[in-house]
Design an enzyme around this catalytic site. Structure first.
Site, PDB file in Angstrom:
ATOM      1  N   GLU A 132       0.811  -1.225   0.000  1.00 59.41           N
ATOM      2  CA  GLU A 132       0.000   0.000   0.000  1.00 59.41           C
ATOM      3  C   GLU A 132       0.843   1.273   0.000  1.00 59.41           C
ATOM      4  OE1 GLU A 132      -3.035   2.101   3.193  1.00 59.41           O
ATOM      5  OE2 GLU A 132      -3.304  -0.021   2.712  1.00 59.41           O
ATOM      6  N   GLU A 176      -5.000   7.128  -0.344  1.00 60.78           N
ATOM      7  CA  GLU A 176      -5.280   7.781   0.936  1.00 60.78           C
ATOM      8  C   GLU A 176      -4.980   9.279   0.898  1.00 60.78           C
ATOM      9  OE1 GLU A 176      -2.980   7.655   5.259  1.00 60.78           O
ATOM     10  OE2 GLU A 176      -3.187   5.828   4.088  1.00 60.78           O
ATOM     11  N   ASP A 236      -9.827   8.707   1.418  1.00 62.20           N
ATOM     12  CA  ASP A 236     -10.278   9.034   2.771  1.00 62.20           C
ATOM     13  C   ASP A 236     -11.404  10.043   2.651  1.00 62.20           C
ATOM     14  OD1 ASP A 236     -10.518  10.390   5.365  1.00 62.20           O
ATOM     15  OD2 ASP A 236      -8.714   9.283   5.916  1.00 62.20           O
ATOM     16  N   HIS A 249      -9.914   4.644   3.363  1.00 64.77           N
ATOM     17  CA  HIS A 249      -8.970   4.742   4.470  1.00 64.77           C
ATOM     18  C   HIS A 249      -9.713   5.187   5.729  1.00 64.77           C
ATOM     19  CE1 HIS A 249      -6.082   7.377   6.847  1.00 64.77           C
ATOM     20  NE2 HIS A 249      -5.500   6.192   6.904  1.00 64.77           N
ATOM     21  N   GLU A 278     -11.498  -0.749   6.348  1.00 65.69           N
ATOM     22  CA  GLU A 278     -10.362  -0.711   7.262  1.00 65.69           C
ATOM     23  C   GLU A 278     -10.798  -0.269   8.657  1.00 65.69           C
ATOM     24  OE1 GLU A 278      -5.926   1.351   7.585  1.00 65.69           O
ATOM     25  OE2 GLU A 278      -7.511   2.420   6.511  1.00 65.69           O
TER      26      GLU A 278
END
Length: 458
Positions: A249, A276, A299, A326, A346
């Site tokens: 990642e 992210e 995100d 994220h 996540e």
């Protein structure tokens, strides 16, 4: 027979912002107490090339902004609320710039409001803090809409696509993640390319130790936090082929989008993810069109809010690329359960040692849902808006006590032209019996004690 009329809908009446006093609460994940695994364990970062910035991520300022919150009140008195990161600078942007696009607007016009804020900030924004601020505003609007309609946000953006939401855990100990019921674990890579062959060897040993601790089949992912380059990524991925890493990642800088094509050509059998630290649908377009990524990870508190995330997800769906947001707690949960190309979510371990499940936003809310045994039943999201109740003891400091000029007196605006009444002089806060809530319908009931200490006479 008279034609039926559409019922009236509340408009946006007021916007208030707050910073969160202290650490461990709110939308800045990294603003936690010293010793927390997230800031004070070896983690490779873009700043790790300098040895003095390797021991703690706070040494180079990862928590410098802190958490902030946005409260949006409708003309009917309903209030929407959201948190993110940005601290006092975020509050400044809300009131000095973005507020002009919001007051009096219909909160249902989410696309229109986003476009005005995004385009209005294009000359200094596009990515980073300005878009993160817009994101929190947007989330507060969605929370307001859900509360006005008495519906959870996920029901307003497509409805449920499953009965439960499964999670993997990001933290320091895959053994703990497995024991807590998560389907997989993601660990941060400890050492950066500048630490040479010795650092590479220690990285491989680190990952081998974790693979041996959980067995051959439990999925392990590796978070590289923008700290590698193309040659190093290819080299470490090659060295770890026998470890069955599920994905690598954010190996590269967010600006090196072409680099992902190189590492994918070198290792077409491996999975690579990122996103992210990318912003807006324009930022994600090239990542998606290149088809070099196996998952994108926006995100929702950073890329532009729920409004923009829905556009990114639609774009990714057309390329059959999964979207796995994220962190972002319940804001992400509502999104993921409503989308068919979001297979799981996540969970960012918020406990100091990463070995237990705590609310992502700390003690900011009374009822933040958290995964149990690695999953969350979707019925837990069946509350109006994002379903979060602000903790009455939350350490919120209203922005007008931090900004000069304060939000009630915008920069460059004469006092006589101010649209809103001027708040009392800060010196009047000195007498506890006279402390009043600046806005009658606000969520915050009273001021935190720390405001008096931070306030000075004008």
């Amino acid at each position: 027979m008279a034609a039926p009329t559409v019922r009236g809908f509340p408009s946006i009446k007021a916007i208030r912002t707050f910073v969160v006093d202290g650490v461990g609460s709110g939308g800045d994940y990294h603003n936690v107490k010293g010793g927390h695994w997230l800031i004070d364990t070896p983690i490779s970062t873009p700043m790790s090339r300098w040895e003095k910035y390797r021991s703690s991520r706070t040494s180079w300022g990862i928590n410098v902004l802190g958490s902030f919150c946005v409260e949006i009140e409708g003309s009917d008195g309903t209030v929407g609320f959201a948190t993110g990161f940005g601290g006092p600078p975020a509050c400044w942007l809300v009131h000095q710039h973005f507020e002009r696009f919001l007051i009096g607007a219909d909160p249902r016009d989410t696309n229109h409001l986003f476009e005005q804020m995004y385009r209005g900030a294009m000359f200094y924004g596009r990515k980073g803090l300005p878009i993160a601020v817009i994101s929190v505003i947007d989330l507060a609007i969605w929370d307001l809409l859900g509360k006005i309609r008495n519906e959870p946000v996920y029901k307003m953006i497509g409805g449920a696509t499953r009965d439960r939401l499964d999670f993997y855990c990001t933290g320091p100990e895959p053994v703990a993640a497995k024991a807590m019921g998560f389907w997989g674990a993601k660990v941060p890579l400890p050492y950066c390319p500048e630490e040479g062959h010795k650092g590479l060897k220690k990285n491989v040993e680190f990952l081998r130790k974790h693979r041996e601790s959980v067995g051959p089949d439990f999925p392990i992912m590796v978070d590289c936090y923008m700290s590698l380059n193309v040659p190093y990524t290819i080299e470490i991925a090659t060295a770890c082929l026998d470890l069955n890493i599920n994905w690598w990642e954010e190996c590269l800088s967010p600006d090196d989008t072409d680099g992902f094509a190189q590492i994918k050509r070198a290792h077409p059998q491996l999975k690579f993810t990122t996103g992210e630290h990318e912003y807006s649908r324009y930022g994600f377009r090239k990542l998606i069109e290149g088809r070099n990524l196996d998952i994108i990870q926006p995100d929702v508190m950073w890329l532009g809010g729920m409004t923009e995330l829905l556009k990114v997800a639609a774009m990714a769906a057309a390329y059959d690329i999964p979207v796995v947001p994220h962190a972002s707690g319940p804001y992400s949960y509502h999104f993921v359960v409503s989308q068919t190309n979001c297979p799981f979510q996540e969970y960012l371990a918020n406990s100091p040692d990463g070995k237990s499940v705590l609310p992502v936003f700390g003690d900011l809310f009374l009822d933040e849902p958290i995964p149990v045994n690695g999953y969350l039943d979707v019925t837990q999201l069946d509350k109006p808006g994002f379903g979060l109740t602000l903790n009455p003891a939350a350490r919120l400091i209203p922005a007008q006590y931090l900004l000069t000029p304060n939000p009630e007196r915008p920069l460059g605006q004469p006092a006589a032209e101010a649209a809103k009444p001027v708040v009392e002089e800060p010196k009047k806060v000195e007498e506890p019996t006279k402390v009043e809530e600046p806005h009658e319908n606000g969520i915050v009931n009273g001021l935190v004690q720390g405001v008096k200490d931070m306030t000075t006479s004008v």
